[in-house]
Design a protein around this motif. Sequence first.
Motif, PDB file in Angstrom:
ATOM      1  N   ALA A 197      16.807-106.163  -3.601  1.00  0.00           N
ATOM      2  CA  ALA A 197      16.712-106.512  -2.174  1.00  0.00           C
ATOM      3  C   ALA A 197      17.317-105.401  -1.311  1.00  0.00           C
ATOM      4  N   MET A 198      18.431-104.856  -1.772  1.00  0.00           N
ATOM      5  CA  MET A 198      19.090-103.767  -1.027  1.00  0.00           C
ATOM      6  C   MET A 198      18.179-102.540  -0.960  1.00  0.00           C
ATOM      7  N   ALA A 199      17.572-102.226  -2.115  1.00  0.00           N
ATOM      8  CA  ALA A 199      16.708-101.044  -2.177  1.00  0.00           C
ATOM      9  C   ALA A 199      15.523-101.196  -1.226  1.00  0.00           C
ATOM     10  N   ILE A 200      14.927-102.393  -1.202  1.00  0.00           N
ATOM     11  CA  ILE A 200      13.757-102.614  -0.329  1.00  0.00           C
ATOM     12  C   ILE A 200      14.198-102.575   1.138  1.00  0.00           C
ATOM     13  N   LEU A 201      15.313-103.230   1.392  1.00  0.00           N
ATOM     14  CA  LEU A 201      15.767-103.399   2.775  1.00  0.00           C
ATOM     15  C   LEU A 201      16.171-102.077   3.406  1.00  0.00           C
ATOM     16  N   PHE A 202      16.914-101.288   2.657  1.00  0.00           N
ATOM     17  CA  PHE A 202      17.498-100.091   3.252  1.00  0.00           C
ATOM     18  C   PHE A 202      16.503 -98.973   3.463  1.00  0.00           C
ATOM     19  N   PHE A 203      15.749 -98.698   2.421  1.00  0.00           N
ATOM     20  CA  PHE A 203      14.935 -97.497   2.535  1.00  0.00           C
ATOM     21  C   PHE A 203      13.573 -97.737   3.184  1.00  0.00           C
ATOM     22  N   PRO A 204      12.703 -98.520   2.560  1.00  0.00           N
ATOM     23  CA  PRO A 204      11.407 -98.641   3.234  1.00  0.00           C
ATOM     24  C   PRO A 204      11.509 -99.367   4.578  1.00  0.00           C
ATOM     25  N   LEU A 205      12.203-100.513   4.600  1.00  0.00           N
ATOM     26  CA  LEU A 205      12.148-101.330   5.809  1.00  0.00           C
ATOM     27  C   LEU A 205      12.937-100.738   6.969  1.00  0.00           C
ATOM     28  N   PHE A 262      16.408-111.277   0.868  1.00  0.00           N
ATOM     29  CA  PHE A 262      15.679-110.515   1.862  1.00  0.00           C
ATOM     30  C   PHE A 262      15.666-111.256   3.201  1.00  0.00           C
ATOM     31  N   SER A 263      15.419-112.566   3.147  1.00  0.00           N
ATOM     32  CA  SER A 263      15.352-113.323   4.402  1.00  0.00           C
ATOM     33  C   SER A 263      16.729-113.413   5.060  1.00  0.00           C
ATOM     34  N   THR A 264      17.795-113.539   4.252  1.00  0.00           N
ATOM     35  CA  THR A 264      19.131-113.599   4.862  1.00  0.00           C
ATOM     36  C   THR A 264      19.526-112.229   5.433  1.00  0.00           C
ATOM     37  N   SER A 265      19.130-111.170   4.723  1.00  0.00           N
ATOM     38  CA  SER A 265      19.441-109.838   5.234  1.00  0.00           C
ATOM     39  C   SER A 265      18.642-109.549   6.489  1.00  0.00           C
ATOM     40  N   PHE A 266      17.408-110.081   6.516  1.00  0.00           N
ATOM     41  CA  PHE A 266      16.570-109.918   7.690  1.00  0.00           C
ATOM     42  C   PHE A 266      17.265-110.579   8.890  1.00  0.00           C
ATOM     43  N   LEU A 267      17.875-111.731   8.623  1.00  0.00           N
ATOM     44  CA  LEU A 267      18.638-112.431   9.668  1.00  0.00           C
ATOM     45  C   LEU A 267      19.771-111.552  10.178  1.00  0.00           C
ATOM     46  N   PHE A 268      20.455-110.942   9.234  1.00  0.00           N
ATOM     47  CA  PHE A 268      21.587-110.070   9.570  1.00  0.00           C
ATOM     48  C   PHE A 268      21.096-108.895  10.416  1.00  0.00           C
ATOM     49  N   LEU A 269      19.962-108.330   9.968  1.00  0.00           N
ATOM     50  CA  LEU A 269      19.360-107.199  10.664  1.00  0.00           C
ATOM     51  C   LEU A 269      18.953-107.611  12.081  1.00  0.00           C
ATOM     52  N   LEU A 306      22.442-110.427  -9.753  1.00  0.00           N
ATOM     53  CA  LEU A 306      22.839-109.021  -9.610  1.00  0.00           C
ATOM     54  C   LEU A 306      21.615-108.117  -9.428  1.00  0.00           C
ATOM     55  N   PHE A 307      20.634-108.278 -10.322  1.00  0.00           N
ATOM     56  CA  PHE A 307      19.414-107.470 -10.221  1.00  0.00           C
ATOM     57  C   PHE A 307      18.702-107.733  -8.891  1.00  0.00           C
ATOM     58  N   ALA A 308      18.640-109.009  -8.527  1.00  0.00           N
ATOM     59  CA  ALA A 308      17.942-109.379  -7.286  1.00  0.00           C
ATOM     60  C   ALA A 308      18.612-108.724  -6.086  1.00  0.00           C
ATOM     61  N   SER A 309      19.945-108.710  -6.062  1.00  0.00           N
ATOM     62  CA  SER A 309      20.632-108.137  -4.899  1.00  0.00           C
ATOM     63  C   SER A 309      20.403-106.627  -4.841  1.00  0.00           C
ATOM     64  N   ILE A 369      26.776-101.110   5.433  1.00  0.00           N
ATOM     65  CA  ILE A 369      26.143-101.224   4.105  1.00  0.00           C
ATOM     66  C   ILE A 369      26.982-102.049   3.113  1.00  0.00           C
ATOM     67  N   TRP A 370      28.282-101.833   3.128  1.00  0.00           N
ATOM     68  CA  TRP A 370      29.125-102.538   2.153  1.00  0.00           C
ATOM     69  C   TRP A 370      29.157-104.035   2.435  1.00  0.00           C
ATOM     70  N   MET A 371      29.146-104.334   3.738  1.00  0.00           N
ATOM     71  CA  MET A 371      29.168-105.745   4.099  1.00  0.00           C
ATOM     72  C   MET A 371      27.858-106.424   3.689  1.00  0.00           C
ATOM     73  N   VAL A 372      26.734-105.738   3.949  1.00  0.00           N
ATOM     74  CA  VAL A 372      25.423-106.292   3.586  1.00  0.00           C
ATOM     75  C   VAL A 372      25.324-106.408   2.060  1.00  0.00           C
ATOM     76  N   ALA A 373      25.765-105.358   1.372  1.00  0.00           N
ATOM     77  CA  ALA A 373      25.693-105.359  -0.092  1.00  0.00           C
ATOM     78  C   ALA A 373      26.535-106.501  -0.667  1.00  0.00           C
ATOM     79  N   MET A 374      27.735-106.654  -0.143  1.00  0.00           N
ATOM     80  CA  MET A 374      28.619-107.718  -0.622  1.00  0.00           C
ATOM     81  C   MET A 374      28.009-109.092  -0.333  1.00  0.00           C
ATOM     82  N   LEU A 375      27.477-109.221   0.885  1.00  0.00           N
ATOM     83  CA  LEU A 375      26.864-110.491   1.288  1.00  0.00           C
ATOM     84  C   LEU A 375      25.728-110.853   0.345  1.00  0.00           C
ATOM     85  N   GLN A 376      24.873-109.873   0.052  1.00  0.00           N
ATOM     86  CA  GLN A 376      23.731-110.109  -0.823  1.00  0.00           C
ATOM     87  C   GLN A 376      24.170-110.440  -2.239  1.00  0.00           C
TER      88      GLN A 376
END
Lengths: 303, 226
Positions: free
Chosen positions: A239-247, A34-41, A233-236, A274-281
């Motif tokens: 994290a994707m589900a939280i990041l994309f939809f609610p946030l 989440f924190s790394t994706s937040f950085l990306f965002l 795998l589960f964590a990514s 999305i694919w880049m973020v998903a792959m990164l995560q």
Amino acid sequence: MTTFLRIIKFALKNFWRNVALSIVTITIIVLVLFSTSFLFLLNILAQTAIGAVESKIDVSVYFTERVSEDKILDAKGAWEANPAVASIDYISKDQALEQFKLKHKDDDAIKALEQVGRNPFGAVLVLKAKSPDQYLALEQLTKDEKYKSVIMDTTFNDNRQDLEKLKVITTNIRRIGIGTSIVFAIIAILVIYSTIKMTIYNQSDEIGIMRLVGASNIFIRGPFIVESILYGLFASLIAMAILFFPLVGLVSPFVSKFFEGYAEDLFRSFVSNIWMVAMLQMVLGILLSIVSSAFAVRKYLKV
Amino acid sequence: MITFKSVSKVYPGNITALNAVNFHIEAGEFVSIVGQSGSGKTTVIRLLIAEENPTHGQIIIGDWDITNIGRNEVPLLRRQIGVIFQDFKLLPKKTAYENAAFALEVSGVPTARIKAIVPQVFKIVGLEKKMDRFPQQLSGGEQQRVAIARSLVHRPKILLADEPTGNLDSINGHEIIDLLLKINEFGTTVILVTHNREVVNMMKKRVITLDHGHLVSDQATGKYLL
């Protein structure tokens, strides 16, 4: 294939046997992702913001009412040849009138225009620099003797100070983000390491029997590595589900409103990546898990 | 089949478990290794399954010199040697069938083959009607039979039994020994490590006696000497 499937089966069994521990481990990996994706965002947001401010740095040149269009287009052609100029927009007398009408359709200014009875606006050239540093070069262009007599006014939108402030703020936020990500990553490594260590202790009887009956080393160690891959795998996915939809979904309208007209929709730009973020995560989550579990297996699981 | 050539095992602290032990066991033999606690009996088992490496000497099984066996070869060796212990070493959350099948599962044997082999070995040990029971639902003797079934699923050429009657009463103990004799009759080499005098004297088979790490006696139809 049989061995591979059984390793996965054993890994899933380990996962469910320690489901509470598995949840804790996944949660901490989610925090890292989440924190790394937040950085990306944040990076996307910073680029959007900087781009928006940069696009506001321009010089509008207002020509006198009676100057001919040819003369203005001549100035446009001459200035476009200058290397500092990124683009020049030409707003004709008629377009300037239309823009005024549109802007003031609900106020009294429109009545004043009716009283004038003619189009009082001159044509405008809006010059944009290739970079904010070349802004002064644009200013110099408008002082050219050849066109000085037909230029009524010039306005300068100098947002360079704001831009510098923005760059400092985003750099600082990025630094904090990187620091937070590193701290979370270290915590995640320690948690995964401890989880796998505890699983190994819990399974010590089973492991002993596996050794006794001739299980191959890959069969003894494999399930623990696969178990850690499952965490990643589960964590990514979470994290994707939280990041994309609610946030992003919630934040996007506010950000888009703030940069209205200057930047593309944040959600759309995030979705296009999305694919880049998903792959990164996924890569980050699985890599963290494999590295930490490999250390634990190496230390606590002798074959 | 099994050859120990001047094998010694010295543990850290200069504790000598075996001292220049020599013996040879032919294929299909039934050999009891006897001795008091600390005589080195269990060390022989640990060396045979490559749980330990000898400090000196050479160990050969068939044509295979396992003295300095590689880590990747150990599983292959263990699939050829069945082992049973005093404490059975069964997994309590698995049924008797699952305990035996586990040995095949972790060796990558296909499921269809597991389904064919496991009932056969349960028939040999006489537990074909109790395959679905969990260890705690079985008597000590029956649990040891499950352990024997598990050790037989790989169809090993050698069966090592480390004090298999140690936790059993005399009736169950005799049943287990009878089962080991039956398995031996099928051609499997059986090495029985025990300090049960009565069992050893009753069988009238070869007896190797160890004392403080030395081989003190090797009798073709021996008795418990110590």
